[in-house]
Design a protein around this motif. Structure first.
Motif, mmCIF file in Angstrom:
data_model
loop_
_atom_site.group_PDB
_atom_site.id
_atom_site.type_symbol
_atom_site.label_atom_id
_atom_site.label_comp_id
_atom_site.label_asym_id
_atom_site.label_seq_id
_atom_site.Cartn_x
_atom_site.Cartn_y
_atom_site.Cartn_z
ATOM 1 N N ALA A 194 0.862 -1.187 0.000
ATOM 2 C CA ALA A 194 0.000 0.000 0.000
ATOM 3 C C ALA A 194 0.895 1.232 0.000
ATOM 4 N N ASN A 195 0.438 2.306 -0.648
ATOM 5 C CA ASN A 195 1.232 3.535 -0.659
ATOM 6 C C ASN A 195 1.315 4.171 0.718
ATOM 7 N N ALA A 196 0.164 4.180 1.440
ATOM 8 C CA ALA A 196 0.127 4.942 2.689
ATOM 9 C C ALA A 196 -0.957 4.419 3.615
ATOM 10 N N MET A 197 -0.822 4.769 4.873
ATOM 11 C CA MET A 197 -1.857 4.503 5.868
ATOM 12 C C MET A 197 -2.164 5.792 6.595
ATOM 13 N N VAL A 198 -3.387 5.909 7.072
ATOM 14 C CA VAL A 198 -3.788 7.028 7.929
ATOM 15 C C VAL A 198 -4.270 6.425 9.235
ATOM 16 N N SER A 199 -3.749 6.949 10.332
ATOM 17 C CA SER A 199 -4.084 6.381 11.639
ATOM 18 C C SER A 199 -3.953 7.454 12.704
ATOM 19 N N SER A 200 -4.509 7.179 13.876
ATOM 20 C CA SER A 200 -4.397 8.132 14.981
ATOM 21 C C SER A 200 -2.938 8.287 15.384
ATOM 22 N N GLN A 201 -2.539 9.513 15.611
ATOM 23 C CA GLN A 201 -1.209 9.765 16.168
ATOM 24 C C GLN A 201 -1.150 9.321 17.625
ATOM 25 N N PRO A 202 -0.004 8.907 18.131
ATOM 26 C CA PRO A 202 1.327 9.039 17.531
ATOM 27 C C PRO A 202 1.802 7.803 16.779
#
Length: 275
Positions: A194-202
């Motif tokens: 996958a190119n990228a993931m989005v997730s809660s920081q940190p």
């Protein structure tokens, strides 16, 4: 005539007393139905949660540690009961709460209008935002955010989480791959699937720190800043009142901030978890 006035007064008094007794009985019945009373009778606080760094995770001995674990353990201690954690897949955690599998969700759950239609939330006890982690080899030349809204881009996210909803709305042309396990999401990006993931920081920042040759942050912006609360079943004002006041007290005495700073301010706990 005096007799009838006396009778009427007696009847009014009896009615008032009766109404008071009924109201008291009703209040008592409602209180007994509260999950707070059920927890006290059982002597156990059952907490629905899902593993997610650093909210809740397994240490090298397989035991649960993390911010949520500290919060729920302290809450149970203050109630004078034991705590039992019920690990649950994130996309099924709200149905499980409604079905009575546990008493409350303490799992870094962001407060959203959609979720609030199904469950009630306490006041926030933590705040967070989303972050992005992208594979260098696959994504270094893609501009954020416009370049990622493409059929050539693949995102990964945890099924049922708010990042998935954000990705669907913001990047409708991209492919979205969803997984039940957050570690699978991370591996998809680390492996270049996958190119990228989005997730809660940190979490994204932690992974980038550990793998600077493999992944990077295409943006430093705070995405979808959110507030997290306990989730409880609807129709239980006593539980909502108790949990709200517990959060208030532990906010005022600094305990919640101290534990949040420990788990999110760095990684002094890194040697406790598997690499």
């Amino acid at each position: 005539m005096r007799f009838f006035r006396t009778l009427a007064l007696a009847a009014t008094t009896a009615l008032a007393l009766g109404s008071g007794a009924v109201a008291q009985d009703t209040q008592s019945a409602l209180s007994q139905d509260s999950v707070i009373e059920q927890i006290k009778r059982a002597g156990v606080l059952k907490v629905g949660m899902s593993t997610f760094v650093p909210w809740a995770m397994r240490n090298t001995d397989g035991e649960l540690i993390g911010f949520e674990i500290d919060v729920a353990t302290k809450l149970a201690e203050d109630m004078g009961v034991e705590v039992e954690f019920v690990p649950t897949a994130w996309d099924g955690i709200i149905p499980a709460l409604i079905a009575g599998k546990f008493d409350v969700i303490i799992g870094g759950m962001s407060i959203t209008p959609q979720r609030n239609l199904t469950v009630n939330f306490t006041q926030p006890y933590a705040r967070s935002s989303l972050g992005v982690m992208a594979h260098i080899g696959e994504s270094e030349d893609i501009a954020w955010p416009e370049g990622y809204n493409s059929t050539d881009v693949t995102f990964a996210c945890r099924r049922g989480g708010s990042p998935c909803e954000y990705l669907k709305e913001t990047f409708p042309k991209a492919t979205l791959r969803q997984f039940d396990d957050q570690n699978q999401v991370i591996q998809e990006v680390l492996n270049g699937n996958a190119n990228a993931m989005v997730s809660s920081q940190p979490l994204p920042s932690f992974i980038i720190y550990d793998n600077p040759e493999v992944v990077f942050a295409p943006t430093d912006e705070l995405i979808e800043a959110s507030s997290e609360g306990f989730a409880v079943r609807k129709g239980d004002p006593d539980a909502l009142n108790f949990f709200n006041n517990w959060i208030l007290v532990r906010t005022q005495d600094g305990w919640l901030k101290e534990r949040h700073d420990y788990w999110f301010g760095g990684r002094p706990w890194a040697d406790q978890v598997p690499e």
